[in-house]
Design an enzyme around this catalytic site. Structure first.
Site, PDB file in Angstrom:
ATOM      1  N   ASP A   1      -1.633  89.445   8.196  1.00  0.00           N
ATOM      2  CA  ASP A   1      -2.676  89.548   7.171  1.00  0.00           C
ATOM      3  C   ASP A   1      -2.676  88.381   6.192  1.00  0.00           C
ATOM      4  OD1 ASP A   1      -3.314  91.938   8.333  1.00  0.00           O
ATOM      5  OD2 ASP A   1      -2.486  93.195   6.754  1.00  0.00           O
TER       6      ASP A   1
ATOM      7  N   GLU B   1      -9.714  96.111   8.374  1.00  0.00           N
ATOM      8  CA  GLU B   1      -9.327  97.519   8.502  1.00  0.00           C
ATOM      9  C   GLU B   1      -9.206  98.248   7.167  1.00  0.00           C
ATOM     10  OE1 GLU B   1      -5.169  98.249   9.666  1.00  0.00           O
ATOM     11  OE2 GLU B   1      -4.825  96.101   9.446  1.00  0.00           O
TER      12      GLU B   1
ATOM     13  N   GLY C   1       7.354  90.900   7.024  1.00  0.00           N
ATOM     14  CA  GLY C   1       6.442  90.836   5.899  1.00  0.00           C
ATOM     15  C   GLY C   1       7.036  91.402   4.621  1.00  0.00           C
TER      16      GLY C   1
ATOM     17  N   GLY D   1      -6.215  93.661   8.485  1.00  0.00           N
ATOM     18  CA  GLY D   1      -6.334  93.261   7.092  1.00  0.00           C
ATOM     19  C   GLY D   1      -6.251  94.508   6.239  1.00  0.00           C
TER      20      GLY D   1
ATOM     21  N   ARG E   1      -2.824  90.710  17.577  1.00  0.00           N
ATOM     22  CA  ARG E   1      -1.480  90.591  17.002  1.00  0.00           C
ATOM     23  C   ARG E   1      -0.406  90.391  18.063  1.00  0.00           C
ATOM     24  NH1 ARG E   1       1.035  96.200  14.590  1.00  0.00           N
ATOM     25  NH2 ARG E   1       1.739  97.074  16.553  1.00  0.00           N
TER      26      ARG E   1
END
Length: 438
Positions: free
Chosen positions: A210, A309, A179, A254, A363
């Protein structure tokens, strides 16, 4: 193209070798054509942007079309590739690893492919992780499993040390799957390589559950995430509806963006409230969340709440947040907080609260069919770009087309849900919650 094109991809030099791919350059022969460097795609497809370019006599900002080039930079038999996976787990990582290995080996005939174990730690010899030789036989079945075959870690290592490791192992191209932090890391590696005038291509393949990588349509694994979350929400609804004034709270991942929570609520339309980081909501007051929840229970006798989250962090008194190894703010637990606040609020009304946090199950799941297709295509395009000598770019999809974008462009900011977008309006239409909860 104009030299001011912000999407210009860096290149290691002139490609002097012919691609081993037996592709075409002629339309109509039913064989896929090589992609030419002149093949560009307009970034902003709006009529306003088109009219602005016309009136100002400017060329539009364009993206490089992804795909195999007829002329390549690296001589396949002399090329060594490396793959690293960093950050949190996400569905589809193994699919991408497999896709990269298969493309390098079978498309281009590259025989030496190295797996870097446990993220960027594997590029620091002091950590003691041994490099892994990757072959088609070793990776042929890994797509059936979640997680990462190579292992992962958070946090960076000394950039100079990592480039030393690449050079000492004669690596010509590095594929980094990760990411925002991972992409910034591999871009820094690319900058160090540039200082040394070394011929090493660095490529990012954007992975974040996300879906918060800017500019791109979607990061891989995201669709699987809300696919896996959907039956969990269905069961949460069954729990809530099975009790008088039943309330189910489902916390999904998130950290800064609420795409999973919002998409899961649309995919399983039994959700009554979606709370995301982009919202500034209140608990108290008639128009606050608790007051609206009370009205919902009075009318329907049950409620399902999906919370990301990173939602509601403004509600916590202690705003001194610590960071994880990747530099991300560690958020306070909004799920438990909501459960406790709801329990306190309904002291005079009997409620049954069920709290569910499936984050690590979601996940760690293997990619679904749609994500599997996406992962393979991202991997193939990443390999084609690297073989052409392109560097410091991500392989991605924009406006539903596969393209290459400079890493620096996608890491300038995080993608977030626009609360005035049609997408968020669709979520509100599905849940029936007010535009504002304050």
């Amino acid at each position: 193209m104009s030299e001011t094109n912000r999407f210009q991809i860096a290149n290691l030099g002139k490609p002097n070798y012919k691609s081993p791919l037996q592709l075409s350059t002629v339309r109509g022969d039913h064989i896929f054509n090589f992609v030419k460097e002149s093949d560009k795609l307009v970034f902003d497809l709006s009529l306003d942007s088109y009219a602005s370019c016309l009136s100002n006599g400017e060329e539009p900002q364009c993206l490089e079309k992804a795909g195999p080039r007829q002329d390549i930079f690296f001589k396949p038999e002399d090329t060594t590739a490396a793959i690293v996976t960093c950050g949190g787990l996400c569905p589809g990582i193994n699919n991408v690893i497999r896709g990269v290995v298969m493309a390098l080996h079978y498309f281009y005939g590259i025989k030496r492919i190295i797996g870097i174990p446990y993220g960027y730690e594997g590029l620091n010899p002091e950590m003691g992780h041994e490099l892994i030789e990757l072959t088609p036989d070793k990776v042929k079945d890994i797509h059936q499993f979640g997680g990462t075959f190579l292992g992962s870690s958070r946090g960076g290592q000394d950039v100079s040390t990592m480039v030393d490791t690449l050079e000492s192992n004669h690596v010509n191209m590095l594929f980094a799957i990760g990411g925002d932090g991972t992409l910034k890391g591999v871009d820094a590696i690319g900058e160090e390589i540039k200082k040394r005038s070394a011929d090493i291509s660095v490529v990012g393949i954007p992975k974040t559950i996300d879906n918060d990588i800017d500019l791109i349509d979607e990061s891989f694994g995201f669709e699987t995430a809300f696919d896996v979350a959907s039956p969990i929400i269905r069961d949460a609804h069954n729990e809530a509806a099975g009790a008088f004034n039943g309330i189910s709270i489902v916390k999904l991942m998130g950290r800064d963006s609420g795409f999973i929570a919002a998409s899961a609520a649309l995919a399983m339309p039994v959700v009554n409230f979606v709370l995301i980081p982009e919202m500034d909501f209140q608990l108290e007051g008639e128009l606050g969340f608790l007051g609206v929840l009370k009205k919902r229970l009075q009318q329907k006798k049950h409620a399902v709440i999906v919370v990301a989250e990173g939602a509601g962090q403004q509600l916590f008194e202690d705003q001194n947040r610590v960071q994880d190894a990747s530099g991300n703010i560690k958020h306070a637990d909004i799920g438990i907080f909501l459960k406790d606040k709801i329990k306190e609020y309904f002291t005079e009304t009997p409620v049954t609260i069920k709290y569910i946090d499936p984050s690590y199950i979601v996940r760690s799941a293997p990619a679904n069919s749609s994500d599997s297709v996406y992962c393979s295509r991202l991997a193939y395009h990443a390999v084609h770009g690297a073989m052409a000598g392109k560097t410091q770019f991500v392989s991605c999809k924009v406006n539903n087309k596969f393209v290459y974008i400079p890493i620096k462009e996608v890491t300038k900011k995080r993608k977030k849900i626009d609360l005035e977008s049609e997408f968020w309006f669709s979520v509100l239409q599905s849940t029936g919650q007010p535009f504002l909860l304050k």
